[in-house]
Design a protein around this motif. Structure first.
Motif, PDB file in Angstrom:
ATOM      1  N   GLY A 160       0.834  -1.196   0.000  1.00 42.05           N
ATOM      2  CA  GLY A 160       0.000   0.000   0.000  1.00 42.05           C
ATOM      3  C   GLY A 160       0.870   1.247   0.000  1.00 42.05           C
ATOM      4  O   GLY A 160       1.975   1.261  -0.570  1.00 42.05           O
ATOM      5  N   GLN A 161       0.366   2.292   0.648  1.00 36.22           N
ATOM      6  CA  GLN A 161       1.065   3.575   0.646  1.00 36.22           C
ATOM      7  C   GLN A 161       2.460   3.478   1.281  1.00 36.22           C
ATOM      8  O   GLN A 161       3.454   3.919   0.708  1.00 36.22           O
ATOM      9  CB  GLN A 161       0.219   4.595   1.410  1.00 36.22           C
ATOM     10  CG  GLN A 161       0.770   5.993   1.387  1.00 36.22           C
ATOM     11  CD  GLN A 161       0.554   6.673   0.050  1.00 36.22           C
ATOM     12  OE1 GLN A 161      -0.569   6.889  -0.367  1.00 36.22           O
ATOM     13  NE2 GLN A 161       1.631   7.015  -0.629  1.00 36.22           N
ATOM     14  N   ILE A 216       5.047  -7.595  -1.110  1.00 34.12           N
ATOM     15  CA  ILE A 216       3.922  -8.539  -1.223  1.00 34.12           C
ATOM     16  C   ILE A 216       2.629  -7.873  -0.758  1.00 34.12           C
ATOM     17  O   ILE A 216       2.581  -7.291   0.334  1.00 34.12           O
ATOM     18  CB  ILE A 216       4.176  -9.785  -0.338  1.00 34.12           C
ATOM     19  CG1 ILE A 216       5.527 -10.416  -0.686  1.00 34.12           C
ATOM     20  CG2 ILE A 216       3.051 -10.815  -0.512  1.00 34.12           C
ATOM     21  CD1 ILE A 216       6.009 -11.413   0.340  1.00 34.12           C
ATOM     22  N   GLU A 225      -3.943  -7.427  -2.055  1.00 35.88           N
ATOM     23  CA  GLU A 225      -4.867  -6.901  -3.055  1.00 35.88           C
ATOM     24  C   GLU A 225      -4.293  -7.166  -4.447  1.00 35.88           C
ATOM     25  O   GLU A 225      -3.076  -7.265  -4.617  1.00 35.88           O
ATOM     26  CB  GLU A 225      -5.071  -5.405  -2.846  1.00 35.88           C
ATOM     27  CG  GLU A 225      -5.779  -5.086  -1.533  1.00 35.88           C
ATOM     28  CD  GLU A 225      -6.014  -3.595  -1.367  1.00 35.88           C
ATOM     29  OE1 GLU A 225      -6.988  -3.090  -1.921  1.00 35.88           O
ATOM     30  OE2 GLU A 225      -5.200  -2.942  -0.693  1.00 35.88           O
ATOM     31  N   PRO A 272      -7.084   7.799  -0.418  1.00 31.20           N
ATOM     32  CA  PRO A 272      -7.970   8.951  -0.181  1.00 31.20           C
ATOM     33  C   PRO A 272      -9.001   9.213  -1.278  1.00 31.20           C
ATOM     34  O   PRO A 272     -10.162   9.480  -0.960  1.00 31.20           O
ATOM     35  CB  PRO A 272      -6.992  10.117  -0.006  1.00 31.20           C
ATOM     36  CG  PRO A 272      -5.799   9.473   0.615  1.00 31.20           C
ATOM     37  CD  PRO A 272      -5.694   8.126  -0.064  1.00 31.20           C
ATOM     38  N   THR A 298       4.095  -3.350   6.575  1.00 35.01           N
ATOM     39  CA  THR A 298       3.352  -2.152   6.157  1.00 35.01           C
ATOM     40  C   THR A 298       1.945  -2.639   5.802  1.00 35.01           C
ATOM     41  O   THR A 298       1.450  -2.420   4.709  1.00 35.01           O
ATOM     42  CB  THR A 298       4.029  -1.464   4.949  1.00 35.01           C
ATOM     43  OG1 THR A 298       4.246  -2.453   3.918  1.00 35.01           O
ATOM     44  CG2 THR A 298       5.339  -0.815   5.324  1.00 35.01           C
ATOM     45  N   SER A 329      -4.461  -1.225   7.764  1.00 34.72           N
ATOM     46  CA  SER A 329      -5.595  -1.449   8.672  1.00 34.72           C
ATOM     47  C   SER A 329      -6.675  -2.271   7.994  1.00 34.72           C
ATOM     48  O   SER A 329      -6.709  -2.380   6.778  1.00 34.72           O
ATOM     49  CB  SER A 329      -6.240  -0.117   9.051  1.00 34.72           C
ATOM     50  OG  SER A 329      -5.297   0.801   9.446  1.00 34.72           O
ATOM     51  N   ARG A 366     -12.751   0.579   2.258  1.00 31.55           N
ATOM     52  CA  ARG A 366     -11.324   0.467   2.577  1.00 31.55           C
ATOM     53  C   ARG A 366     -10.485   0.371   1.304  1.00 31.55           C
ATOM     54  O   ARG A 366      -9.509   1.059   1.143  1.00 31.55           O
ATOM     55  CB  ARG A 366     -11.082  -0.749   3.479  1.00 31.55           C
ATOM     56  CG  ARG A 366      -9.633  -0.957   3.898  1.00 31.55           C
ATOM     57  CD  ARG A 366      -9.194   0.088   4.910  1.00 31.55           C
ATOM     58  NE  ARG A 366      -7.751   0.291   4.912  1.00 31.55           N
ATOM     59  CZ  ARG A 366      -7.142   1.347   5.435  1.00 31.55           C
ATOM     60  NH1 ARG A 366      -7.832   2.303   6.004  1.00 31.55           N
ATOM     61  NH2 ARG A 366      -5.838   1.471   5.384  1.00 31.55           N
ATOM     62  N   ASN A 411      -3.677  -3.990  11.121  1.00 29.66           N
ATOM     63  CA  ASN A 411      -3.427  -5.387  10.730  1.00 29.66           C
ATOM     64  C   ASN A 411      -2.165  -5.885  11.434  1.00 29.66           C
ATOM     65  O   ASN A 411      -1.048  -5.597  10.992  1.00 29.66           O
ATOM     66  CB  ASN A 411      -3.210  -5.471   9.209  1.00 29.66           C
ATOM     67  CG  ASN A 411      -4.518  -5.580   8.461  1.00 29.66           C
ATOM     68  OD1 ASN A 411      -5.449  -6.228   8.913  1.00 29.66           O
ATOM     69  ND2 ASN A 411      -4.578  -4.927   7.310  1.00 29.66           N
ATOM     70  N   VAL A 453      -0.246 -11.349  11.818  1.00 31.82           N
ATOM     71  CA  VAL A 453       0.946 -12.147  11.494  1.00 31.82           C
ATOM     72  C   VAL A 453       2.078 -11.802  12.471  1.00 31.82           C
ATOM     73  O   VAL A 453       2.773 -12.684  12.995  1.00 31.82           O
ATOM     74  CB  VAL A 453       1.389 -11.901  10.028  1.00 31.82           C
ATOM     75  CG1 VAL A 453       2.712 -12.593   9.739  1.00 31.82           C
ATOM     76  CG2 VAL A 453       0.307 -12.388   9.062  1.00 31.82           C
ATOM     77  N   ASP A 457      -0.109   2.730   8.961  1.00 31.47           N
ATOM     78  CA  ASP A 457      -1.267   2.539   9.852  1.00 31.47           C
ATOM     79  C   ASP A 457      -1.061   1.452  10.908  1.00 31.47           C
ATOM     80  O   ASP A 457      -1.660   1.505  11.978  1.00 31.47           O
ATOM     81  CB  ASP A 457      -2.493   2.095   9.029  1.00 31.47           C
ATOM     82  CG  ASP A 457      -3.220   3.240   8.356  1.00 31.47           C
ATOM     83  OD1 ASP A 457      -2.666   4.349   8.273  1.00 31.47           O
ATOM     84  OD2 ASP A 457      -4.356   3.016   7.889  1.00 31.47           O
ATOM     85  N   GLU A 517      -3.256   7.233  11.352  1.00 35.61           N
ATOM     86  CA  GLU A 517      -3.892   6.653  10.160  1.00 35.61           C
ATOM     87  C   GLU A 517      -3.954   7.732   9.096  1.00 35.61           C
ATOM     88  O   GLU A 517      -4.981   8.394   8.933  1.00 35.61           O
ATOM     89  CB  GLU A 517      -5.303   6.154  10.516  1.00 35.61           C
ATOM     90  CG  GLU A 517      -5.293   5.035  11.549  1.00 35.61           C
ATOM     91  CD  GLU A 517      -6.644   4.830  12.233  1.00 35.61           C
ATOM     92  OE1 GLU A 517      -7.594   5.576  11.916  1.00 35.61           O
ATOM     93  OE2 GLU A 517      -6.736   3.947  13.088  1.00 35.61           O
TER      94      GLU A 517
END
Ligand SMILES: Cc1cc2nc3c(=O)[nH]c(=O)nc-3n(C[C@H](O)[C@H](O)[C@H](O)COP(=O)(O)OP(=O)(O)OC[C@H]3O[C@@H](n4cnc5c(N)ncnc54)[C@H](O)[C@@H]3O)c2cc1C
Length: 402
Positions: free
Chosen positions: A10-11, A32, A35, A43, A105, A108, A128, A243, A246, A276, A290
């Protein structure tokens, strides 16, 4: 050759791998993400993308070809299920992968409504990821009635888009006022009035009792005060959770997120976290932010520290929200404020609220007031303050306090 494995594309994950290569890291990088899409910005999902004013490609943080061109092994659509800190391996799609440095990384996940109150009915959406928004978007047809559950920024932004697209919108907030968790009552008042002026029915101090289903599809809602209403679909914006599963299962220290030190390092010296999912020291406390700016800045610092820089992360919190033609910009963190000073701009919609603890400026909520925001941000980041009387005087020049 050193191998950096990053869990979560993600970001923060994307910023981290880009920074590693920009800093000249010539080892192996694996990024990895569970999604399917390459790393993208979230945003616009509740703003321009949902409005239909932004294409998919413009969401992507880098063109899809960037990763291969920079020898970053991007593995999308794959979930990391386990970490073995002693072997130095993670499990991804059943395969064990060795790392020298590992970074979480993982962002959430949404809080969902329990199935016992209708959270599992068709026509109930969270906001989300791309798949959530793509699934929800066809519902946004003029004249439909949407119930938004939760009056935080995401719920309010979704309500603004729905209203702009001609839907009938009801927003229900269990707390006494919208934005109660994050903003002063003046900011709540501003956005309540804005939404009501656009025809949104904002109901505060009343919770959802349950959603009413018919043949597996949501058709109505009953509120905690007994009110019942017919609805066509529902959007749930009741918050997110980091999240951490793990990391937690592997014995990495957790404290309101994956706990890091000032350098972004977790309780294991070659395991890091950013964005996040990470909690970190800030002014004598441990916080988790966040926001996009935090995800980028923290991830970049972790990238440098993996390469041995030993740079502490000094958070400079800021955030924004777009609703209708209002841009809200927030600088600083308002935690612990005991006073709020209003600065009125020349237009009705231009106003800023300045949070103080004693005489110390903590934060600013600036509505359509980029100048007020910028001055507040600089003053807060410099650890200075601004005289309250000057803030309250619309003719006073605040630049002298910078
Ligand atoms: C609708 C919406 C609007 C927002 N608006 C704003 C805004 O206006 N301003 C602002 O500052 N912030 C905003 N935010 C918040 C901002 O987008 C987040 O703070 C930011 O994306 C955090 O980046 P991140 O990298 O930590 O997490 P994310 O960007 O969420 O990325 C984490 C990724 O990790 C993946 N992942 C998790 N677990 C695993 C696993 N086990 N294996 C593989 N992959 C995994 C997830 O699927 C996800 O793709 C918004 C968020 C949303 C959802």
């Amino acid at each position: 050759m050193s191998h950096v494995v990053v869990i979560g594309a993600g970001q923060a994950g994307s910023s981290l791998v880009v920074k590693l290569r920009n800093q000249g890291f010539d080892g192996q990088i694996t990024l990895i993400g569970e999604e399917k899409a390459p790393p993208y910005q979230r945003p616009p999902l509740s703003k321009k993308y949902l409005l239909g004013e932004m294409d998919l490609e413009r969401l992507y943080l880098k063109p899809e070809s960037f990763y291969a061109e920079n020898e970053i092994n991007l593995r999308t659509g794959e979930t990391v299920s386990a970490l073995d800190v002693y072997k130095g391996t993670i499990t991804v799609s059943g395969e064990e992968l060795k790392y020298d440095h590992l970074v979480f990384t993982t962002g959430s996940k949404l809080r969902y409504l329990p199935a016992s109150i209708g959270g599992d009915l068709d026509g109930v959406y969270g906001v989300r990821g791309l798949t959530d928004v793509d699934a929800m978007e066809p519902e946004f047809a003029e004249g439909k009635h949407v119930l938004v559950i939760g009056g935080g920024y995401i719920g309010l932004e979704a309500a603004a888009v729905a209203s702009a697209k001609g839907l009938k919108v009801t927003l229900v907030e269990m707390a006494d006022r919208i934005l109660q968790r994050v903003a002063c009552s003046q900011t709540s008042y501003y956005f309540r009035a804005l939404h009501r002026s656009k025809g949104v029915n904002i109901i505060e101090g009343v919770g959802l009792d349950h959603l009413i289903g018919d043949d597996g599809r949501v058709v109505g809602a009953k509120l905690s005060d007994g009110t019942e209403m017919d609805i066509d679909f529902a959007i749930v914006g009741v918050g997110i959770l980091p999240n951490i599963d793990v990391a937690e299962d592997a014995g990495v220290e957790i404290d309101n997120g994956i706990a890091t030190d000032a350098y972004g390092c977790t309780s294991f010296s070659n395991i890091w976290a950013a964005g996040d999912c990470a909690s970190f020291p800030y002014k004598g406390e441990r916080i988790r932010l966040e926001s996009v700016p935090n995800a980028i800045d923290q991830a970049e610092i972790v990238a440098e520290n993996i390469m041995g820089a030993k740079k502490p992360y000094v958070a400079k919190p800021w955030f924004w929200s777009d609703q209708y033609d209002v841009k809200l910009q927030i600088a600083g963190l308002n935690t612990g404020y005991d006073d709020v000073v209003t600065r009125q701009g020349d237009k009705d919609s231009t106003v800023s609220f300045w949070y103080y603890k004693g005489d110390q400026l903590l934060a600013v909520d600036a509505m359509n007031d980029p100048r007020g925001y910028m001055i507040g941000k600089r003053v807060i980041e410099a650890g200075k303050t601004i005289d309250k009387a000057a803030v309250a005087d619309p003719d006073a020049d605040l630049k002298s306090f910078m």
